[in-house]
Write an enzyme that holds these catalytic residues in place. Structure first.
Site, mmCIF file in Angstrom:
data_model
loop_
_atom_site.group_PDB
_atom_site.id
_atom_site.type_symbol
_atom_site.label_atom_id
_atom_site.label_comp_id
_atom_site.label_asym_id
_atom_site.label_seq_id
_atom_site.Cartn_x
_atom_site.Cartn_y
_atom_site.Cartn_z
ATOM 1 N N LYS A 205 -12.243 -3.957 26.494
ATOM 2 C CA LYS A 205 -12.423 -3.227 24.992
ATOM 3 C C LYS A 205 -10.546 -2.716 25.476
ATOM 4 C CE LYS A 205 -14.704 0.069 27.482
ATOM 5 N NZ LYS A 205 -15.297 -0.729 28.370
ATOM 6 N N VAL A 206 -10.279 -2.635 26.583
ATOM 7 C CA VAL A 206 -8.924 -2.924 26.201
ATOM 8 C C VAL A 206 -8.149 -4.597 25.874
ATOM 9 C CG1 VAL A 206 -6.356 -2.007 27.218
ATOM 10 C CG2 VAL A 206 -8.647 -0.928 28.198
ATOM 11 N N ASP A 225 -10.808 -14.912 29.087
ATOM 12 C CA ASP A 225 -12.162 -14.247 29.771
ATOM 13 C C ASP A 225 -12.958 -14.618 29.508
ATOM 14 O OD1 ASP A 225 -14.014 -12.251 29.885
ATOM 15 O OD2 ASP A 225 -12.496 -11.025 28.698
ATOM 16 N N VAL A 284 -1.365 -3.160 32.235
ATOM 17 C CA VAL A 284 -2.263 -1.669 32.400
ATOM 18 C C VAL A 284 -3.553 -1.621 32.635
ATOM 19 C CG1 VAL A 284 -0.407 -0.909 30.317
ATOM 20 C CG2 VAL A 284 -2.457 -2.077 29.943
ATOM 21 N N ALA A 285 -3.423 -2.608 33.803
ATOM 22 C CA ALA A 285 -4.923 -2.772 34.024
ATOM 23 C C ALA A 285 -4.924 -2.220 36.033
ATOM 24 C CB ALA A 285 -5.295 -4.930 34.304
ATOM 25 N N ARG A 286 -4.813 -3.534 36.726
ATOM 26 C CA ARG A 286 -4.767 -3.179 38.182
ATOM 27 C C ARG A 286 -3.524 -3.504 38.616
ATOM 28 N NH1 ARG A 286 -6.434 1.043 36.235
ATOM 29 N NH2 ARG A 286 -8.330 2.067 37.506
ATOM 30 N N ASP A 310 2.337 -0.412 34.251
ATOM 31 C CA ASP A 310 1.510 0.701 34.593
ATOM 32 C C ASP A 310 0.942 0.996 36.138
ATOM 33 O OD1 ASP A 310 1.165 3.408 33.442
ATOM 34 O OD2 ASP A 310 -1.094 2.936 32.864
ATOM 35 N N GLU A 315 -0.934 3.732 45.116
ATOM 36 C CA GLU A 315 -0.268 4.228 44.257
ATOM 37 C C GLU A 315 0.478 5.296 44.903
ATOM 38 O OE1 GLU A 315 -2.359 3.799 40.779
ATOM 39 O OE2 GLU A 315 -1.112 1.903 39.987
ATOM 40 N N HIS A 334 1.627 4.670 36.250
ATOM 41 C CA HIS A 334 -0.574 4.731 35.556
ATOM 42 C C HIS A 334 -0.887 6.152 34.874
ATOM 43 C CE1 HIS A 334 -4.196 3.405 37.936
ATOM 44 N NE2 HIS A 334 -4.126 3.446 36.083
ATOM 45 N N LEU A 335 0.264 5.348 33.843
ATOM 46 C CA LEU A 335 -0.247 6.605 32.094
ATOM 47 C C LEU A 335 -1.150 5.872 31.501
ATOM 48 C CD1 LEU A 335 3.875 7.790 31.629
ATOM 49 C CD2 LEU A 335 1.851 9.189 33.321
ATOM 50 N N GLY A 336 -1.676 4.922 32.056
ATOM 51 C CA GLY A 336 -2.359 4.272 30.957
ATOM 52 C C GLY A 336 -3.183 4.620 29.655
HETATM 53 N N1 LIG Z 1 -3.916 1.982 33.123
HETATM 54 C C1 LIG Z 1 -4.848 2.191 33.078
HETATM 55 O O1 LIG Z 1 -4.763 4.190 32.422
HETATM 56 C C2 LIG Z 1 -5.852 1.738 32.606
HETATM 57 C C3 LIG Z 1 -6.552 2.511 31.522
HETATM 58 C C4 LIG Z 1 -8.194 2.053 30.491
HETATM 59 C C5 LIG Z 1 -8.567 1.336 31.808
HETATM 60 N N2 LIG Z 1 -7.985 0.460 32.591
HETATM 61 C C6 LIG Z 1 -7.740 -0.958 33.012
HETATM 62 O O2 LIG Z 1 -7.878 -1.620 32.336
HETATM 63 C C7 LIG Z 1 -8.630 -3.315 33.259
HETATM 64 C C8 LIG Z 1 -9.705 -3.325 31.638
HETATM 65 O O3 LIG Z 1 -10.297 -2.098 31.115
HETATM 66 P P1 LIG Z 1 -11.787 -2.114 30.010
HETATM 67 O O4 LIG Z 1 -12.157 -0.601 29.616
HETATM 68 O O5 LIG Z 1 -10.762 -3.139 28.934
HETATM 69 O O6 LIG Z 1 -12.499 -2.615 30.828
HETATM 70 P P2 LIG Z 1 -13.752 -3.680 30.282
HETATM 71 O O7 LIG Z 1 -14.749 -4.577 30.697
HETATM 72 O O8 LIG Z 1 -14.310 -3.829 28.899
HETATM 73 O O9 LIG Z 1 -12.889 -5.317 29.758
HETATM 74 C C9 LIG Z 1 -12.656 -5.896 31.168
HETATM 75 C C10 LIG Z 1 -12.784 -7.415 30.845
HETATM 76 O O10 LIG Z 1 -11.982 -8.425 32.152
HETATM 77 C C11 LIG Z 1 -12.872 -9.681 31.933
HETATM 78 N N3 LIG Z 1 -12.978 -10.339 33.364
HETATM 79 C C12 LIG Z 1 -13.419 -10.193 33.835
HETATM 80 N N4 LIG Z 1 -12.455 -11.187 34.969
HETATM 81 C C13 LIG Z 1 -11.825 -11.557 34.197
HETATM 82 C C14 LIG Z 1 -11.219 -12.999 34.674
HETATM 83 N N5 LIG Z 1 -11.593 -13.455 36.665
HETATM 84 N N6 LIG Z 1 -10.591 -13.454 33.924
HETATM 85 C C15 LIG Z 1 -9.957 -12.644 32.635
HETATM 86 N N7 LIG Z 1 -10.921 -11.688 31.992
HETATM 87 C C16 LIG Z 1 -11.829 -11.325 33.082
HETATM 88 C C17 LIG Z 1 -14.478 -9.461 31.246
HETATM 89 O O11 LIG Z 1 -15.151 -10.057 31.093
HETATM 90 C C18 LIG Z 1 -14.278 -7.795 30.235
HETATM 91 O O12 LIG Z 1 -14.462 -8.651 29.309
HETATM 92 C C19 LIG Z 1 -9.959 -2.310 33.564
HETATM 93 O O13 LIG Z 1 -8.895 -3.065 35.068
HETATM 94 C C20 LIG Z 1 -9.094 -1.294 33.309
HETATM 95 O O14 LIG Z 1 -9.506 -0.174 35.215
HETATM 96 C C21 LIG Z 1 -6.658 1.450 33.262
HETATM 97 O O1 LIG Z 2 -9.158 2.817 35.096
HETATM 98 C C1 LIG Z 2 -9.010 3.826 33.817
HETATM 99 O O2 LIG Z 2 -9.645 4.826 33.393
HETATM 100 C C2 LIG Z 2 -7.223 4.399 34.176
HETATM 101 O O3 LIG Z 2 -7.158 3.569 34.932
HETATM 102 C C3 LIG Z 2 -6.875 5.419 34.138
HETATM 103 O O4 LIG Z 2 -7.353 6.260 35.294
HETATM 104 P P1 LIG Z 2 -7.198 7.304 35.660
HETATM 105 O O5 LIG Z 2 -7.859 8.224 35.563
HETATM 106 O O6 LIG Z 2 -6.549 7.693 37.211
HETATM 107 O O7 LIG Z 2 -5.698 7.626 34.869
#
Ligand SMILES: NC(=O)c1ccc[n+]([C@@H]2O[C@H](COP(=O)([O-])OP(=O)(O)OC[C@H]3O[C@@H](n4cnc5c(N)ncnc54)[C@H](O)[C@@H]3O)[C@@H](O)[C@H]2O)c1
Ligand SMILES: O=C(O)[C@H](O)COP(=O)(O)O
Length: 598
Positions: A205-206, A225, A284-286, A310, A315, A334-336
């Site tokens: 999604k992101v 992916d 901005v993932a983990r 981020d 953390e 961690h402001l994403g």
């Molecule tokens: N910084 C933040 O505040 C924030 C906010 C939202 C999401 N996130 C993080 O962003 C990440 C993605 O979120 P999302 O909503 O897009 O999730 P999502 O599940 O929609 O997308 C994750 C994608 O990663 C792919 N994937 C899995 N293993 C993989 C690999 N080894 N190599 C490449 N791709 C791989 C999956 O197939 C999937 O399409 C998550 O870790 C989520 O926690 C962080």
């Molecule tokens: O995975 C998530 O949805 C983001 O990392 C957001 O985390 P937070 O709710 O702690 O802001």
């Protein structure tokens, strides 16, 4: 999973009145067996669900949640908003809570589930990443985990783009310099984005939203992916490439995959060495998807020109973190997901999911249970109830000491095999099979785990029927192999205990026991009698039950031929006394009988 203020229930609605009786006589002569049945129409309103509450539940909100979400929770439950709890405080509080809502800052560890004493039914993660929740422990404890997977997608993508552009133009560093009274125009010359290659790692999604936006900035976007469909990428002009191709050809690498054992430290010494010199990284993932020590080395050697982060392995990161302090690193805490809009959205999304789960609805955002689309659920609802009751009946027919190890479930349907999701049905059959003979609480979450743990092997088989696939299923059959039965007539010709059921007018019915066809609605409880078919049997049994005011809801006789052996199925609303059951057993033509609790 019983607790002071709550218990699980899959109970029928209250006993109907005599006025709701309706008599129906149906004859069927399949396989030369005649079934005669009397049926009552009952008020519905039953939950078919996995988790349901008897008293007002308590929800612990352990991290700040948007107001709209808190309000939704308060309309339904007692809500305890306690932030910054220590792990010990969380473990103490949790035994008084039916649900817990967290963001990424709370570790929901195995100890939390163990401390809940079985009361915790739902963990709601107000966001996407569930790496802070011990999913295996949740599943083992039958605790549903739901997340809010969509509401912060755009916020995270926007933050990714913000970091990308801010890093390329040294915005944070230049801002700090100006505030320090300096005017360093030549020091903060940036790099352009247009025409540069961005590798989006994780095209979910992101990642998709980042790719879309980066294309708008004139970047050449590739993605890696292993699970993403190529046509979705092509549709927005993105090419899916291998991991090595992505990291070796990119000028910018943006990380968007979840933290899992296979993505942990996926950017490490070995992979940094494959990158173009001067590459820029955005995360901005983990934090855990990068080996942070390796990143520091790569920054120092110049392989990585800049990083915008981020998220961090720990953390908040330590104050003296070399990574955070590095001059070429831009860091945010961690402001994403932290926009007003995303937080309201996430709060509503998670509140609805948690309340729904506590009400016993199946959550569309379940992380550790099958997600079944609502239209499929509506269709399957009566079959879910049928599945559990068949499991309950079948296991109660097993003679003590037999040990149930092998169960075969057959689904007969005119639908194509890939058009019937049986996970929910299998889970409910498992629940029916295990709960009457153990103290374990089984739900959709822990059904497969519990079956495996008990050495119960459940195999599934499909019978594809001809005809119109209007209904998802014609019948479900449950067979238990290698056991003795306390009701010999329940043993089929092939030697297994066999019960079969169908849904009629939305109501689950038992339609076969062993080789005998019956037709009794699966409500209340059931007495099965084998007898020599003769006039007056229904009356004899009915009058014994009537004498102690046991309400008969349904009666049906399945016989091989007139005046030969027959199985009579009697539905009762109340449990007859031992004395009445004994008297039924003493009727001269009754050869065997069994009382089964539904
Ligand atoms: N910084 C933040 O505040 C924030 C906010 C939202 C999401 N996130 C993080 O962003 C990440 C993605 O979120 P999302 O909503 O897009 O999730 P999502 O599940 O929609 O997308 C994750 C994608 O990663 C792919 N994937 C899995 N293993 C993989 C690999 N080894 N190599 C490449 N791709 C791989 C999956 O197939 C999937 O399409 C998550 O870790 C989520 O926690 C962080
Ligand atoms: O995975 C998530 O949805 C983001 O990392 C957001 O985390 P937070 O709710 O702690 O802001």
């Amino acid at each position: 999973m019983a607790a002071a203020a709550s218990s699980t229930s899959l109970k029928a609605s209250p006993s109907p009145t005599i006025a709701s009786w309706m008599r129906q006589r149906s004859l069927s002569t399949t396989f030369g067996v005649t079934a005669i049945s009397f049926r009552r129409v009952e008020p519905r309103g039953r939950h078919f669900v996995v988790l349901s509450m008897d008293a007002k539940p308590t929800i612990l909100v352990a991290e700040k949640l948007g107001e709209a979400g808190v309000k939704l929770l308060k309309d339904f439950a007692n809500v305890d908003c306690s932030y910054n709890l220590s792990p010990e405080e969380l473990c103490t509080k949790i035994s008084l809570c039916d649900a817990l809502i967290v963001r990424s800052g709370t570790k929901v560890s195995r100890e939390v589930f163990e401390s809940s004493g079985g009361r915790l039914k739902v963990v709601g993660r107000a966001g996407v990443g569930i790496d802070n929740v011990d999913l295996a422990a949740a599943t083992e404890h039958g605790c549903l985990v739901v997340n809010a997977p969509t509401a912060n997608t755009v916020a995270a993508a926007e933050h990714g783009i913000a970091l990308l552009t801010a890093m390329a133009r040294n915005i944070a560093q230049a801002d700090a310099s100006v505030k320090a009274g300096k005017w360093e125009r030549s020091k903060y010359v940036g790099v352009s984005l247009v025409g540069k290659t961005l590798a989006v790692m994780g095209f979910g999604k992101v990642g998709t939203e980042v790719a879309r936006r980066a294309k708008g900035l004139g970047m050449h976007v590739i993605a890696h992916d292993p699970y993403a469909p190529a046509d979705r990428a092509r549709a927005i002009g993105v090419e899916l490439v291998s991991f090595d191709e992505a990291i070796s050809s990119a000028d910018f690498i943006s990380l968007h995959m979840p933290l899992t054992p296979s993505t942990s430290k996926i950017l490490n010494d070995e992979n940094f060495a494959k990158m173009k010199k001067g590459v820029r990284i955005i995360n901005v993932a983990r934090g855990g998807v990068i080996d942070e020590e390796a990143l520091v080395k790569a920054l120092e050697s110049g392989i990585v020109a800049q990083a915008a982060l981020d998220v961090f392995t720990v953390e908040p990161p330590p104050k003296d973190s070399k990574l955070v302090q590095h001059v070429n690193v831009t860091a945010t805490p961690h402001l994403g997901a932290s926009t007003m809009e995303a937080q309201e959205g996430v709060a509503i999304e998670i509140a609805e999911a948690v309340v729904g789960a506590l009400k016993g609805e199946l959550a569309a955002t379940a992380v550790n249970a099958p997600m079944v689309p609502s239209e499929v659920l509506t269709e399957l609802k009566p079959f879910v109830s049928l599945a559990e009751k068949l499991g309950r009946l079948a296991v109660q027919l097993v003679a003590g000491g037999s040990g149930v190890k092998s169960v075969k479930v057959t689904y007969a349907s005119a639908r194509a095999p890939d058009d019937l999701d049986t996970r929910l049905l299998r889970a409910m059959i498992t629940k029916g099979l295990i709960e009457p003979i153990s103290s374990v609480f089984v739900n959709l979450v822990n059904a497969d785990f519990t079956a495996k743990q008990r050495g119960l092997r459940i195999t599934e088989e499909r019978i594809v029927l001809d005809g119109s696939p209007e209904s998802p299923l014609e019948f479900i059959q449950v067979q238990i192999a290698n056991v003795e039965s306390k009701f010999a007539s329940a043993i089929s010709d092939s030697g297994e205990i066999k019960v079969e059921g169908r849904v009629k007018d939305g109501i689950p019915h038992l339609t076969k026991v062993g080789s005998f066809e019956v037709d009794v609605s699966l409500e209340g409880s059931i007495i099965l009698c084998r007898q020599v078919d003769q006039p007056g049997m229904i009356g004899k049994v009915g009058s014994i039950l009537g004498e102690e005011n046991v309400n008969v809801s349904f009666m049906s006789v399945g016989r091989i031929a007139p005046r030969k052996q027959a199985v009579m199925a009697i539905g009762v609303d109340e449990e007859p006394s031992k004395q009445s059951l004994k008297r039924i057993g003493e009727i001269s033509s009754v050869e065997e009988f069994v009382y089964l609790n539904l």
